[in-house]
Design an enzyme around this catalytic site. Sequence first.
Site, PDB file in Angstrom:
ATOM      1  CE1 TYR A   1      66.901  68.542 -45.725  1.00 13.27           C
ATOM      2  CE2 TYR A   1      68.550  67.959 -47.368  1.00 13.27           C
ATOM      3  CZ  TYR A   1      67.998  67.801 -46.111  1.00 13.27           C
ATOM      4  OH  TYR A   1      68.558  66.896 -45.241  1.00 13.27           O
TER       5      TYR A   1
ATOM      6  CB  SER B   1      72.515  67.074 -46.496  1.00 13.00           C
ATOM      7  OG  SER B   1      72.158  66.364 -47.674  1.00 13.00           O
TER       8      SER B   1
END
Length: 267
Positions: free
Chosen positions: A170, A157
């Site tokens: 995350y 990501s």
Amino acid sequence: MDGVSVDEGNTHFASPSSGLPFPFSLFDLRGRTVLVAGASRGIGATLAEGLSAAGGDVIGCGRTACEQISSQVFDYRVCDLTDGGAFQALCADIASSRKNIDAFVFSAGVTYPSQSALQNMDDFSRTISTNLLAAYSCTLSALQWMSGPASIVFITSVNSALGFPGNPGYAAAKGGLRQLAKALAVDLGDMGIRVNCLAPGYVKTAMTAESYADSTRRRQRIQRTILGRWGEPVDLVGAILFLVSDASLYVTGQDIFVDGGWTAKGL
């Protein structure tokens, strides 16, 4: 080729029998077994569908039933990726009929954003467990049936390189996955196994539905990109085909950001 030195012992090109002209044959996945972890929906399911369309013998897996029509065009198995024994058994079953695994894509991920300043420890641990620890555990299992030339791809990501608020678990997991790929690229290079990361920006999926539904947050994210829009899962298919196929035989330890220019943009 004139002017190019080639170590013939380590060269592997797509078979001319594919019937596709060069350079398109480089992307041909016919005869390749590809395992996609986290293929129940969203990005993972779309990647599995794209790899299957390129001719790959694709097996997708995830902890829940496949939610997309994609399940009709690739083999899908229910498997809890955080259960190392279950995933190892799945790999053994795949290898028993296919003999080997040519590519492994880890696309599984969870997110538990916090409404307060800091994420609680339970949510942090759950995120690390699925997004990072399971990635390594599953890779170890898949590697038992992989030999070079082969490819491993982690879906990371923009959070792997940039700080975002309210979700440290995350960012930590994706950042760790990014570095794990580089370390494994070094360790597995002599075996002819390449390890790379595909890093999406904000893509419209069930995971990002809340942000997309909020007009203010949706507009903020659009303004951070160069191309002026959110991504769609299909925007990632070209990059995954490159990383899994012979088109990237000299690429390892790299991050390919498919983010509409988010990480490149300044003012």
